[in-house]
Design a protein around this motif. Structure first.
Motif, PDB file in Angstrom:
ATOM      1  N   GLY A 190      37.799  22.355  57.504  1.00 23.51           N
ATOM      2  CA  GLY A 190      38.131  23.715  57.951  1.00 23.51           C
ATOM      3  C   GLY A 190      37.608  24.763  56.978  1.00 23.51           C
ATOM      4  O   GLY A 190      37.099  25.811  57.401  1.00 23.51           O
ATOM      5  N   THR A 191      37.710  24.463  55.673  1.00 25.40           N
ATOM      6  CA  THR A 191      37.203  25.401  54.663  1.00 25.40           C
ATOM      7  C   THR A 191      35.683  25.540  54.756  1.00 25.40           C
ATOM      8  O   THR A 191      35.139  26.657  54.696  1.00 25.40           O
ATOM      9  CB  THR A 191      37.597  24.906  53.257  1.00 25.40           C
ATOM     10  OG1 THR A 191      39.015  24.800  53.175  1.00 25.40           O
ATOM     11  CG2 THR A 191      37.100  25.858  52.195  1.00 25.40           C
ATOM     12  N   ILE A 192      34.998  24.427  54.921  1.00 29.91           N
ATOM     13  CA  ILE A 192      33.535  24.461  55.022  1.00 29.91           C
ATOM     14  C   ILE A 192      33.097  25.199  56.288  1.00 29.91           C
ATOM     15  O   ILE A 192      32.150  26.017  56.257  1.00 29.91           O
ATOM     16  CB  ILE A 192      32.958  23.035  55.028  1.00 29.91           C
ATOM     17  CG1 ILE A 192      33.346  22.281  53.753  1.00 29.91           C
ATOM     18  CG2 ILE A 192      31.453  23.054  55.203  1.00 29.91           C
ATOM     19  CD1 ILE A 192      32.877  22.919  52.479  1.00 29.91           C
ATOM     20  N   ALA A 193      33.768  24.950  57.420  1.00 36.17           N
ATOM     21  CA  ALA A 193      33.425  25.630  58.667  1.00 36.17           C
ATOM     22  C   ALA A 193      33.610  27.133  58.525  1.00 36.17           C
ATOM     23  O   ALA A 193      32.788  27.926  59.026  1.00 36.17           O
ATOM     24  CB  ALA A 193      34.286  25.086  59.811  1.00 36.17           C
ATOM     25  N   ALA A 194      34.654  27.550  57.820  1.00 39.14           N
ATOM     26  CA  ALA A 194      34.873  28.980  57.616  1.00 39.14           C
ATOM     27  C   ALA A 194      33.763  29.586  56.755  1.00 39.14           C
ATOM     28  O   ALA A 194      33.287  30.706  57.026  1.00 39.14           O
ATOM     29  CB  ALA A 194      36.238  29.201  56.964  1.00 39.14           C
ATOM     30  N   ARG A 195      33.320  28.859  55.731  1.00 37.78           N
ATOM     31  CA  ARG A 195      32.235  29.362  54.887  1.00 37.78           C
ATOM     32  C   ARG A 195      30.930  29.458  55.676  1.00 37.78           C
ATOM     33  O   ARG A 195      30.111  30.347  55.422  1.00 37.78           O
ATOM     34  CB  ARG A 195      32.038  28.441  53.683  1.00 37.78           C
ATOM     35  CG  ARG A 195      33.174  28.465  52.680  1.00 37.78           C
ATOM     36  CD  ARG A 195      32.835  27.591  51.473  1.00 37.78           C
ATOM     37  NE  ARG A 195      33.928  27.524  50.520  1.00 37.78           N
ATOM     38  CZ  ARG A 195      33.902  26.816  49.396  1.00 37.78           C
ATOM     39  NH1 ARG A 195      32.806  26.122  49.093  1.00 37.78           N
ATOM     40  NH2 ARG A 195      34.934  26.817  48.579  1.00 37.78           N
ATOM     41  N   GLU A 196      30.745  28.546  56.616  1.00 31.72           N
ATOM     42  CA  GLU A 196      29.545  28.562  57.445  1.00 31.72           C
ATOM     43  C   GLU A 196      29.676  29.514  58.635  1.00 31.72           C
ATOM     44  O   GLU A 196      28.748  29.631  59.432  1.00 31.72           O
ATOM     45  CB  GLU A 196      29.250  27.149  57.957  1.00 31.72           C
ATOM     46  CG  GLU A 196      28.817  26.172  56.887  1.00 31.72           C
ATOM     47  CD  GLU A 196      27.440  26.501  56.324  1.00 31.72           C
ATOM     48  OE1 GLU A 196      26.493  26.695  57.117  1.00 31.72           O
ATOM     49  OE2 GLU A 196      27.324  26.603  55.085  1.00 31.72           O
ATOM     50  N   GLU A 197      30.851  30.154  58.727  1.00 31.33           N
ATOM     51  CA  GLU A 197      31.131  31.100  59.816  1.00 31.33           C
ATOM     52  C   GLU A 197      30.983  30.426  61.187  1.00 31.33           C
ATOM     53  O   GLU A 197      30.382  30.970  62.112  1.00 31.33           O
ATOM     54  CB  GLU A 197      30.209  32.329  59.721  1.00 31.33           C
ATOM     55  CG  GLU A 197      30.399  33.116  58.430  1.00 31.33           C
ATOM     56  CD  GLU A 197      29.500  34.343  58.362  1.00 31.33           C
ATOM     57  OE1 GLU A 197      28.592  34.444  59.231  1.00 31.33           O
ATOM     58  OE2 GLU A 197      29.692  35.182  57.475  1.00 31.33           O
ATOM     59  N   ALA A 213      35.944  26.446  64.795  1.00 37.87           N
ATOM     60  CA  ALA A 213      36.198  25.048  65.155  1.00 37.87           C
ATOM     61  C   ALA A 213      37.678  24.864  65.414  1.00 37.87           C
ATOM     62  O   ALA A 213      38.523  25.383  64.673  1.00 37.87           O
ATOM     63  CB  ALA A 213      35.734  24.111  64.045  1.00 37.87           C
ATOM     64  N   ASP A 214      38.004  24.117  66.468  1.00 41.01           N
ATOM     65  CA  ASP A 214      39.396  23.812  66.788  1.00 41.01           C
ATOM     66  C   ASP A 214      39.959  22.830  65.767  1.00 41.01           C
ATOM     67  O   ASP A 214      39.252  21.940  65.268  1.00 41.01           O
ATOM     68  CB  ASP A 214      39.516  23.209  68.185  1.00 41.01           C
ATOM     69  CG  ASP A 214      39.089  24.188  69.275  1.00 41.01           C
ATOM     70  OD1 ASP A 214      39.080  25.405  68.996  1.00 41.01           O
ATOM     71  OD2 ASP A 214      38.769  23.732  70.381  1.00 41.01           O
ATOM     72  N   ALA A 215      41.241  22.976  65.504  1.00 39.70           N
ATOM     73  CA  ALA A 215      41.895  22.084  64.543  1.00 39.70           C
ATOM     74  C   ALA A 215      41.855  20.630  65.024  1.00 39.70           C
ATOM     75  O   ALA A 215      41.655  19.710  64.229  1.00 39.70           O
ATOM     76  CB  ALA A 215      43.338  22.529  64.314  1.00 39.70           C
ATOM     77  N   PRO A 263      33.256  27.771  70.379  1.00 41.22           N
ATOM     78  CA  PRO A 263      33.708  27.098  69.163  1.00 41.22           C
ATOM     79  C   PRO A 263      33.587  25.584  69.316  1.00 41.22           C
ATOM     80  O   PRO A 263      33.506  25.071  70.427  1.00 41.22           O
ATOM     81  CB  PRO A 263      35.173  27.527  69.062  1.00 41.22           C
ATOM     82  CG  PRO A 263      35.591  27.768  70.463  1.00 41.22           C
ATOM     83  CD  PRO A 263      34.386  28.335  71.158  1.00 41.22           C
ATOM     84  N   ILE A 264      33.582  24.894  68.187  1.00 44.46           N
ATOM     85  CA  ILE A 264      33.489  23.433  68.226  1.00 44.46           C
ATOM     86  C   ILE A 264      34.798  22.876  68.766  1.00 44.46           C
ATOM     87  O   ILE A 264      35.862  23.073  68.170  1.00 44.46           O
ATOM     88  CB  ILE A 264      33.193  22.875  66.829  1.00 44.46           C
ATOM     89  CG1 ILE A 264      31.834  23.354  66.345  1.00 44.46           C
ATOM     90  CG2 ILE A 264      33.250  21.357  66.828  1.00 44.46           C
ATOM     91  CD1 ILE A 264      31.508  22.948  64.924  1.00 44.46           C
ATOM     92  N   GLY A 265      34.728  22.211  69.915  1.00 46.51           N
ATOM     93  CA  GLY A 265      35.915  21.643  70.542  1.00 46.51           C
ATOM     94  C   GLY A 265      35.932  20.132  70.469  1.00 46.51           C
ATOM     95  O   GLY A 265      34.969  19.486  70.049  1.00 46.51           O
ATOM     96  N   ILE A 266      37.026  19.559  70.894  1.00 47.86           N
ATOM     97  CA  ILE A 266      37.208  18.116  70.782  1.00 47.86           C
ATOM     98  C   ILE A 266      36.253  17.360  71.698  1.00 47.86           C
ATOM     99  O   ILE A 266      35.810  16.258  71.385  1.00 47.86           O
ATOM    100  CB  ILE A 266      38.685  17.761  71.072  1.00 47.86           C
ATOM    101  CG1 ILE A 266      38.975  16.349  70.560  1.00 47.86           C
ATOM    102  CG2 ILE A 266      39.007  17.892  72.552  1.00 47.86           C
ATOM    103  CD1 ILE A 266      40.446  16.036  70.491  1.00 47.86           C
ATOM    104  N   VAL A 267      35.890  17.972  72.850  1.00 48.79           N
ATOM    105  CA  VAL A 267      34.951  17.325  73.769  1.00 48.79           C
ATOM    106  C   VAL A 267      33.570  17.212  73.127  1.00 48.79           C
ATOM    107  O   VAL A 267      32.904  16.178  73.226  1.00 48.79           O
ATOM    108  CB  VAL A 267      34.869  18.100  75.097  1.00 48.79           C
ATOM    109  CG1 VAL A 267      33.809  17.489  76.007  1.00 48.79           C
ATOM    110  CG2 VAL A 267      36.223  18.099  75.794  1.00 48.79           C
TER     111      VAL A 267
END
Length: 587
Positions: free
Chosen positions: A191-198, A201-203, A234-238
């Motif tokens: 989650g931290t990396i995804a935020a830095r990459e803007e 992504a779903d939890a 956003p990046i989803g589970i599917v």
């Protein structure tokens, strides 16, 4: 305009300090304290699975011991020494890949170079990656230097297989075991990396990526890199399932529940749906293994160790409740074998389906039934190899070698499943103790699996017409036990029946011999009792035209020849081996 090669996330976000290490607090704390006190060991062994921070920790330690401005045991990463090491320009910090530099010559060269003082830094640091790949000769050449290196030299050995490192080496180093990183810690890091990459992504998607990484931070970052590259936002589970080749949870649930119930058809249908949706065979097996482990832990009452997501708890409960005891332990073994087979050039889908079929077979039989069947087969083998004419531990009458005249008493299977001669079947069934008495007058004990005692018929099995109607079922039951005996039985027919009693007519002497065989007769009685649904005695009588007991004269066919012609219509017998009637046993 040429395309630009991007930096992989696991390289871009490599840990820069001990505090940045994910899930390795025990390592970070100890190394930080040693650097702070200035009491760094001369050699370390970092062991653990891939992607848990071994090489990153070795590089952090190299910067920490050479840093010009240490901060509470951490490297500052801004001084000239740290910048030189970070940029890969420091000639005093050497990383050696033992997989490609594993021989004695490389170790001799290293042994000569460690004597020289550092060129610009305070220490010389040798990081030997994949250390377990060194040859025994290389270890021997390196051992003395490792034991007593010059004061300015530090060795860090990194390996995923510490058991392959010689004990003489392990006793001379400080060993740190890097643990698998917890799923929650990896998900938080992603989650931290995804935020830095803007990247949104779903939890749930990040949690699924963390689970698929199986404790490896580097694997998790590589998977996140792959999903980000797919472009879905956003990046989803599917999207994550599609990228990883994972089956839909509902499909996986249906497949495992079908396995628990022994429903092979439903399990294969679910597997087909998973493959049609793009599931990867290896990932499917891993998911099956993970859920099988969880179900077994739930069944044992160790739910806390099952590592289940919120939507998997109900599935694990259902699997644990529906499966026979021990099924999921067998599943882990069979799944492991199937995954090993995938390393070979085989049909991966076929391996998954074969694994499912075997599991369903185990589920239908159950562990107790399988053990019982093994014991029964072992007993049969003992009887066949012994050749003593003993059935189930009880002495049996000798087999007759020629069909008797129809007027002679028929062969009967008594209440204990033993072949005896003469008399009325019902009398023998009820008074089998007299017929089975040994030479000393004592009654031998019935075999443990015994029990063909005459009883009331079930579903009209006391009527010969009922037996005739289900004769094909009897043949199938016998075929499961002895295919050759079933072939003989196809030419025979039930000729009489009563409560707990069946009489089978054999048209030829050859057939009667087989039905009277002391090893075949109990199998026949067992199959008949299975169809009747109750214990049932079996008689074998001659139902064909009366034949003389002497050998057939020239131009006439013996009973065995007639049996062969009946079994193979249109055949022509060109030669037979005649039986000498003088050698026949008396009736």
């Amino acid at each position: 305009m040429g395309s630009r090669v991007s930096i992989a996330l696991y390289r871009k976000y490599r840990s820069a300090t001990f505090a940045d290490l994910i899930g390795q607090e025990h390592v970070a704390t100890t190394l930080r304290n040693e650097v702070r006190r200035g009491e760094v060991a001369h050699a370390y062994l970092f062991a653990g699975i891939r992607g848990t921070g071994k090489t990153s920790s070795a590089r952090i330690l190299a910067r920490a011991v050479t840093c010009l401005d240490k901060r509470d045991g951490e490297p500052c990463n801004v001084c000239d020494a740290c910048v030189e090491v970070l940029g890969g320009a420091a000639i005093d910090v050497l990383e050696i890949d033992a997989a490609s530099n594993r021989g004695i010559d490389e170790m001799r060269d290293l042994r000569e170079k460690v004597k020289f003082l550092p060129a610009s830094l305070s220490h010389k640091v040798y990081i030997i990656d994949e250390a377990h790949m060194l040859t025994p000769e290389a270890w021997n050449a390196f051992l003395k230097t490792l034991e007593e290196p010059p004061p300015h030299v530090l060795f860090v050995l990194c390996t995923t297989e510490p058991h392959k490192v010689p004990e003489t080496v392990r006793s001379r180093v400080q060993r740190f075991d890097f643990r698998r990183v917890q799923r929650a810690d990896i998900a938080a890091h992603l989650g931290t990396i995804a935020a830095r990459e803007e990247v949104a992504a779903d939890a749930d998607a990040l949690d699924l990526l963390a689970g698929a990484a199986q404790g490896s931070v580097r694997d998790a970052l590589s998977l996140l890199d792959q999903v980000i590259g797919a472009g879905e936002r956003p990046i989803g589970i599917v999207a994550v399932r599609r990228a990883l080749g994972l089956a839909d949870p509902a499909t996986l649930r249906a497949m495992l529940v079908a396995v628990a119930g022994g429903d092979a058809a439903a399990a294969l249908r679910s597997a087909a749906l998973a493959f049609d949706a793009g599931a990867d065979s290896r990932q499917l097996l891993r998911e099956m293994g993970r859920m099988s482990r969880s179900a077994e832990l739930v069944a044992l009452g160790v739910r806390d160790a099952a590592d289940l997501a919120a939507d998997e708890v109900a599935t694990a409960d259902q699997m644990a409740a529906a499966a026979p005891r021990g099924l999921w332990v067998d599943a882990l073994q069979l799944i492991g074998e199937a995954e090993i087979n995938l390393r070979q050039p085989v049909d991966s889908r076929l391996q998954v389906e074969l694994c499912l079929l075997r599991l369903c077979q185990v589920a239908r039989g159950g562990a107790d039934d399988v053990a019982s069947e093994v014991a029964r087969l072992r007993d049969r083998v003992d009887r066949l190899e012994g050749g003593s004419g003993v059935v189930g531990g009880t002495a049996a009458a000798p087999a007759e070698v020629a069909p008797p005249p129809p007027s002679e008493p028929p062969l009967v299977i008594n209440a204990a499943g033993v072949v005896v001669d003469g008399g009325d079947a019902g009398a023998n069934a009820d008074a089998g103790t007299d017929a089975d008495a040994g030479a000393d007058g004592e009654t031998p004990p019935a075999p443990p699996e015994a029990a063909f005692v005459a009883s009331r018929p079930v579903d009209g099995t006391g009527d010969v017409s009922a037996w005739a109607a289900r004769w094909s079922v009897v043949i199938d039951a016998v075929n499961r036990r002895d295919p050759m005996l079933a072939g003989v039985l196809r030419s025979c027919q039930p000729v009489d029946a009563g409560p707990g009693r069946l009489v089978i007519g054999a048209p030829f002497g050859f057939h009667l011999e087989r039905l009277r065989d002391v090893q075949k007769a109990p199998l026949l009685a067992e199959a008949v009792a299975e169809i009747a649904g109750a214990p049932c005695s079996v008689e074998a009588v001659f139902s064909g035209a009366e034949k003389p007991t002497a050998a057939a004269p020239d131009g006439e066919s013996s009973d065995a020849t007639q049996a062969a012609l009946a079994a193979f219509p249109g055949s022509r017998i060109t030669g037979t081996r005649l039986r000498d009637s003088s050698l026949e046993l008396p009736h």
